[in-house]
Design an enzyme around this catalytic site. Structure first.
Site, PDB file in Angstrom:
ATOM      1  N   SER A 239      40.368  24.667 118.078  1.00  0.00           N
ATOM      2  CA  SER A 239      39.943  24.227 118.611  1.00  0.00           C
ATOM      3  C   SER A 239      38.071  24.179 118.290  1.00  0.00           C
ATOM      4  CB  SER A 239      40.414  25.602 119.140  1.00  0.00           C
ATOM      5  OG  SER A 239      39.736  25.352 121.012  1.00  0.00           O
ATOM      6  N   ASP A 262      43.331  20.927 116.655  1.00  0.00           N
ATOM      7  CA  ASP A 262      43.370  20.649 117.355  1.00  0.00           C
ATOM      8  C   ASP A 262      42.332  20.889 118.558  1.00  0.00           C
ATOM      9  OD1 ASP A 262      45.299  20.900 119.811  1.00  0.00           O
ATOM     10  OD2 ASP A 262      45.833  23.003 120.511  1.00  0.00           O
ATOM     11  N   HIS A 319      48.686  25.167 121.974  1.00  0.00           N
ATOM     12  CA  HIS A 319      47.282  26.256 121.260  1.00  0.00           C
ATOM     13  C   HIS A 319      47.406  27.039 120.415  1.00  0.00           C
ATOM     14  CE1 HIS A 319      42.704  24.974 121.107  1.00  0.00           C
ATOM     15  NE2 HIS A 319      42.893  26.155 121.326  1.00  0.00           N
TER      16      HIS A 319
END
Length: 390
Positions: A239, A262, A319
Site C-alpha cells: 500500500s 497492492d 487489501h
C-alpha cells in the site's frame, strides 16, 4: 512451494509457519536516541537452537490504540476486546537466534515498508516466508506518523528500567485537498528511512560497530558480519509501502528490484517525474477489491517496454490479504475489519509470497528452476496480468 491449505474450522488464530528450507530467527534493532534513528524487526535464516523463544506478534499493548484509530474503532473498547477476539499471538521464529553462516554464501536482502496503520510486525507472515526462502528481511517501522504506533528512547540510560519511551501515535490525515502533498512529504521521509536501513545493514555486513538501544534484544549485531549479499538488495512494501518502494528506487540504485503489494499511488499522483527515474525491474501484485481506476491510471505510468514491469491482480481478494490480519481473526471479525476475501486467505498469501520470491530470484540472479511465466500459467484461474485487469 506448497500452499498454506487448511480448512477454516481447523485453523487456530496464529501466524502461519513459514514453509521454506531455512529456520528463521528474528530480533529488533533500534539505533540512536531520536526519531531519526533506524527501527526494524530483522528476519533472517538462523541456526537451529533448542528451546528457542517465540516473540509476541504484538510489540506492546500501546500499539492497540493505534490499530483502533486506523480501523476507526473506540480505542478503550478495542484494547479491551483484543485479548478475547484475537488473543496472544506468537511469531513462529526463534528470538535472538544466531544468524546462519554457510561457507562461501551470503544471503540477499529485502527491506520491507509497511502500509498505513501498520508497524514492523504487521507483515510478519510475508517476511517470515521470504526469510525461510533464504532472504534477510528488514521490516521497517516508519517514524512519519503513518505507523499505528512507534516510539524511540529519549536518552541513554544506565539500566533498561531508566529508559524513557517517547510514543508516536498514528496520525490521521483528512482526505481531499492537501492530502496528496502531505502523503508525498511522508513518502520521501519513508524513502530516506529505507536508505538508512540499507546503510545500517551494510555496516553490519562489513563489521562496523552498531549500538542496538532496544532493551528486549540481546543478539550481538556483529554476528551478521560477512553474512549479507549487498550486491543482491531489493525492496518491498504494501500500500503506502508500495509508493515508498518506487520513491526509494528512484533515489538509490543499490536497490536492484522492487515489489509493490497492492500499491497506493496517491502519494505520487502529483510527482509523476519520479517514475522516469526508476530503471529497476518491479513487480506489482494487486488485490482486486482495492484498486480503483484512478489508482491504476497513475500506476500505468510505471509500465515499460524496456524494463520488466510485471503487474498482476489476484482475483477475489481484499487489501488486507497481504498482511497478518486475516490470520489473527475468525471469519466474523475478518468481515468486521474488511479482511475477509472470497479467495482463501492462505492461498492469497501463498500466491503473494511465491510470486515475490520467483520475481526476486529471477532479477537478482539467484538460481531457481521456476519462471514467472510458468507460474502464472499454472495459476491463471486466480491471476490476471496487466493494468486493465480490474
Amino acid at each position: 512451494m506448497g500452499l498454506f491449505t487448511k480448512k477454516e474450522k481447523k485453523v487456530p488464530r496464529q501466524i502461519p509457519k513459514p514453509t521454506g528450507p531455512y529456520n528463521v530467527g528474528c530480533t529488533d534493532v533500534m539505533t540512536g536516541y531520536s526519531p531519526e534513528g533506524v527501527f526494524i524487526r530483522l528476519f533472517y535464516p538462523a541456526e537451529q537452537i533448542k528451546n528457542s523463544r517465540s516473540p509476541d506478534w504484538l510489540p506492546h499493548e500501546s500499539y492497540l490504540k493505534g490499530y483502533a484509530m486506523f480501523f476507526k474503532m473506540w480505542p478503550p473498547l478495542f484494547c479491551k476486546s483484543f485479548p478475547k477476539f484475537v488473543g496472544e499471538i506468537h511469531t513462529p521464529a526463534a528470538w535472538d537466534a544466531p544468524p546462519l553462516r554457510l561457507p562461501g554464501h551470503h544471503f540477499p536482502v529485502i527491506i520491507f515498508s509497511h502500509g498505513l496503520g501498520g508497524c514492523r510486525t504487521t507483515y510478519t507472515t510475508f517476511c517470515l516466508e521470504l526469510a525461510s526462502r533464504g532472504f534477510v528481511v528488514a521490516a521497517l517501522e516508519h517514524r512519519d506518523y503513518s505507523a499505528c504506533m512507534s516510539f524511540y528512547f529519549e536518552r541513554q540510560a544506565t539500566s533498561p528500567k531508566d529508559q524513557v519511551k517517547q510514543w508516536m501515535l498514528f496520525r490521521k490525515v483528512k482526505s481531499g485537498k492537501g492530502e496528496c502533498a502531505i502523503r508525498n512529504q511522508q513518502v520521501h521521509q519513508r524513502a530516506k528511512e529505507c536508505i538508512a536501513v540499507l546503510n545500517l545493514l551494510n555496516d553490519l555486513h562489513v563489521g562496523q560497530p552498531v549500538e542496538n538501544v532496544m532493551d528486549t534484544s540481546h543478539l550481538p549485531l556483529n554476528s551478521f558480519h560477512n553474512t549479507l549479499d549487498m550486491n543482491r538488495v531489493s525492496i518491498a512494501g504494501h500500500s503506502f509501502g508500495g509508493a515508498t518502494v518506487i520513491t526509494t528506487m528512484a533515489i538509490d540504485k543499490r536497490f536492484k528490484a522492487g515489489v509493490g503489494l497492492d500499491t497506493w499511488m496517491l502519494p505520487l499522483r502529483e510527482e509523476t517525474s519520479v517514475f522516469q527515474k526508476v530503471n529497476q525491474p518491479m513487480l506489482f501484485i494487486n488485490m482486486e477489491k482495492f484498486q480503483t481506476k484512478g489508482n491504476l491510471r497513475v500506476m500505468k505510468q510505471m509500465e515499460s517496454t524496456e524494463i520488466d514491469r510485471l503487474i498482476i491482480t489476484l482475483k477475489h481478494t481484499v487489501h488486507l490479504n497481504q498482511c497478518d490480519v486475516p490470520f489473527l481473526c475468525d471469519k466474523t471479525m475478518r468481515k468486521l475489519f474488511g479482511a475477509h476475501s472470497q479467495l482463501d486467505r492462505f492461498t492469497a498469501m501463498n500466491l503473494t509470497t511465491n510470486l515475490s520470491n520467483i520475481f526476486l530470484n529471477n532479477h537478482l540472479e539467484i538460481p531457481t528452476d521456476v519462471k514467472h511465466a510458468e507460474y502464472i500459467q499454472q495459476h491463471q484461474g486466480v491471476l490476471k496480468e496487466g493494468i486493465t485487469c480490474v
